[in-house]
Design a protein around this motif. Sequence first.
Motif, PDB file in Angstrom:
ATOM      1  N   MET A   1       0.844  -1.193   0.000  1.00 52.31           N
ATOM      2  CA  MET A   1       0.000   0.000   0.000  1.00 52.31           C
ATOM      3  C   MET A   1       0.883   1.247   0.000  1.00 52.31           C
ATOM      4  N   THR A   2       0.497   2.211  -0.800  1.00 50.16           N
ATOM      5  CA  THR A   2       1.230   3.461  -0.896  1.00 50.16           C
ATOM      6  C   THR A   2       0.391   4.586  -0.308  1.00 50.16           C
ATOM      7  N   THR A   3       1.017   5.413   0.501  1.00 51.00           N
ATOM      8  CA  THR A   3       0.358   6.569   1.102  1.00 51.00           C
ATOM      9  C   THR A   3       1.102   7.819   0.678  1.00 51.00           C
ATOM     10  N   SER A   4       0.381   8.840   0.244  1.00 53.68           N
ATOM     11  CA  SER A   4       1.021  10.115  -0.072  1.00 53.68           C
ATOM     12  C   SER A   4       0.358  11.233   0.714  1.00 53.68           C
ATOM     13  N   ILE A   5       1.189  12.126   1.222  1.00 51.60           N
ATOM     14  CA  ILE A   5       0.716  13.243   2.036  1.00 51.60           C
ATOM     15  C   ILE A   5       1.487  14.485   1.634  1.00 51.60           C
ATOM     16  N   LYS A   6       0.779  15.596   1.505  1.00 55.11           N
ATOM     17  CA  LYS A   6       1.419  16.879   1.208  1.00 55.11           C
ATOM     18  C   LYS A   6       1.546  17.686   2.495  1.00 55.11           C
ATOM     19  N   PHE A   7       2.668  18.385   2.596  1.00 50.23           N
ATOM     20  CA  PHE A   7       2.938  19.243   3.744  1.00 50.23           C
ATOM     21  C   PHE A   7       3.421  20.598   3.276  1.00 50.23           C
ATOM     22  N   ASP A   8       3.120  21.608   4.062  1.00 52.19           N
ATOM     23  CA  ASP A   8       3.776  22.913   3.956  1.00 52.19           C
ATOM     24  C   ASP A   8       4.818  22.908   5.071  1.00 52.19           C
ATOM     25  N   VAL A   9       6.078  22.822   4.680  1.00 48.83           N
ATOM     26  CA  VAL A   9       7.172  22.741   5.638  1.00 48.83           C
ATOM     27  C   VAL A   9       7.857  24.105   5.680  1.00 48.83           C
ATOM     28  N   PHE A  10       7.422  24.931   6.619  1.00 46.38           N
ATOM     29  CA  PHE A  10       7.957  26.280   6.778  1.00 46.38           C
ATOM     30  C   PHE A  10       7.962  27.037   5.449  1.00 46.38           C
ATOM     31  N   GLY A  11       6.850  26.924   4.714  1.00 38.24           N
ATOM     32  CA  GLY A  11       6.693  27.658   3.466  1.00 38.24           C
ATOM     33  C   GLY A  11       7.100  26.917   2.215  1.00 38.24           C
ATOM     34  N   ARG A  12       7.630  25.711   2.349  1.00 43.71           N
ATOM     35  CA  ARG A  12       8.012  24.897   1.195  1.00 43.71           C
ATOM     36  C   ARG A  12       7.075  23.709   1.109  1.00 43.71           C
ATOM     37  N   ARG A  13       6.505  23.517  -0.096  1.00 39.30           N
ATOM     38  CA  ARG A  13       5.570  22.405  -0.275  1.00 39.30           C
ATOM     39  C   ARG A  13       6.344  21.118  -0.536  1.00 39.30           C
ATOM     40  N   ILE A  14       6.020  20.094   0.256  1.00 41.65           N
ATOM     41  CA  ILE A  14       6.695  18.807   0.188  1.00 41.65           C
ATOM     42  C   ILE A  14       5.647  17.709   0.031  1.00 41.65           C
ATOM     43  N   LEU A  15       5.900  16.773  -0.864  1.00 35.76           N
ATOM     44  CA  LEU A  15       5.079  15.579  -1.003  1.00 35.76           C
ATOM     45  C   LEU A  15       5.855  14.419  -0.393  1.00 35.76           C
ATOM     46  N   THR A  16       5.210  13.683   0.496  1.00 36.32           N
ATOM     47  CA  THR A  16       5.822  12.479   1.070  1.00 36.32           C
ATOM     48  C   THR A  16       5.049  11.274   0.558  1.00 36.32           C
ATOM     49  N   ILE A  17       5.785  10.253   0.159  1.00 34.87           N
ATOM     50  CA  ILE A  17       5.169   9.019  -0.320  1.00 34.87           C
ATOM     51  C   ILE A  17       5.772   7.866   0.469  1.00 34.87           C
ATOM     52  N   ARG A  18       4.890   7.084   1.070  1.00 35.46           N
ATOM     53  CA  ARG A  18       5.344   5.908   1.821  1.00 35.46           C
ATOM     54  C   ARG A  18       4.924   4.661   1.053  1.00 35.46           C
ATOM     55  N   SER A  19       5.894   3.819   0.779  1.00 34.61           N
ATOM     56  CA  SER A  19       5.647   2.539   0.129  1.00 34.61           C
ATOM     57  C   SER A  19       6.379   1.463   0.910  1.00 34.61           C
ATOM     58  N   GLU A  20       6.377   0.261   0.391  1.00 36.10           N
ATOM     59  CA  GLU A  20       7.093  -0.814   1.057  1.00 36.10           C
ATOM     60  C   GLU A  20       8.594  -0.555   1.113  1.00 36.10           C
ATOM     61  N   LYS A  21       9.092   0.371   0.295  1.00 38.43           N
ATOM     62  CA  LYS A  21      10.515   0.737   0.288  1.00 38.43           C
ATOM     63  C   LYS A  21      10.848   1.794   1.340  1.00 38.43           C
ATOM     64  N   GLY A  22       9.866   2.400   1.957  1.00 46.27           N
ATOM     65  CA  GLY A  22      10.081   3.465   2.935  1.00 46.27           C
ATOM     66  C   GLY A  22       9.537   4.785   2.414  1.00 46.27           C
ATOM     67  N   TRP A  23      10.030   5.873   2.988  1.00 46.37           N
ATOM     68  CA  TRP A  23       9.568   7.218   2.637  1.00 46.37           C
ATOM     69  C   TRP A  23      10.387   7.792   1.486  1.00 46.37           C
ATOM     70  N   GLN A  24       9.692   8.452   0.543  1.00 47.21           N
ATOM     71  CA  GLN A  24      10.323   9.254  -0.497  1.00 47.21           C
ATOM     72  C   GLN A  24       9.733  10.654  -0.368  1.00 47.21           C
ATOM     73  N   LEU A  25      10.582  11.680  -0.503  1.00 46.34           N
ATOM     74  CA  LEU A  25      10.105  13.055  -0.395  1.00 46.34           C
ATOM     75  C   LEU A  25      10.413  13.808  -1.673  1.00 46.34           C
ATOM     76  N   PHE A  26       9.500  14.716  -2.024  1.00 47.88           N
ATOM     77  CA  PHE A  26       9.630  15.512  -3.237  1.00 47.88           C
ATOM     78  C   PHE A  26       9.268  16.964  -2.934  1.00 47.88           C
ATOM     79  N   TYR A  27       9.995  17.895  -3.552  1.00 49.57           N
ATOM     80  CA  TYR A  27       9.618  19.312  -3.539  1.00 49.57           C
ATOM     81  C   TYR A  27       8.578  19.511  -4.627  1.00 49.57           C
ATOM     82  N   LEU A  28       7.503  20.238  -4.312  1.00 50.13           N
ATOM     83  CA  LEU A  28       6.435  20.521  -5.268  1.00 50.13           C
ATOM     84  C   LEU A  28       6.536  21.958  -5.758  1.00 50.13           C
TER      85      LEU A  28
END
Length: 76
Positions: A1-28
């Motif tokens: 199962m894959t979970t994705s969550i968007k965050f505003d991290v002190f003004g920077r938009r970040i997408l986090t994706i959790r899969s069986e491989k762990g967390w991956q983060l992306f700047y949006l």
Amino acid sequence: MTTSIKFDVFGRRILTIRSEKGWQLFYLSGDGKRRPADDLIVPPFVAESEMVSFLEDLCHEWASDRHPEVLRLDES
């Protein structure tokens, strides 16, 4: 199962994706593009419920008067 969550991290938009491989983060970008956030490493043992706190600790130097917090934006 894959979970994705968007965050505003002190003004920077970040997408986090959790899969069986762990967390991956992306700047949006404002136009929907994303690029890997290779400078942000989240260990696989960090739970989804701990992500705001973890990002606050990891990126606290980004905080400013204008952007003083980490906010969870949505889930998909």
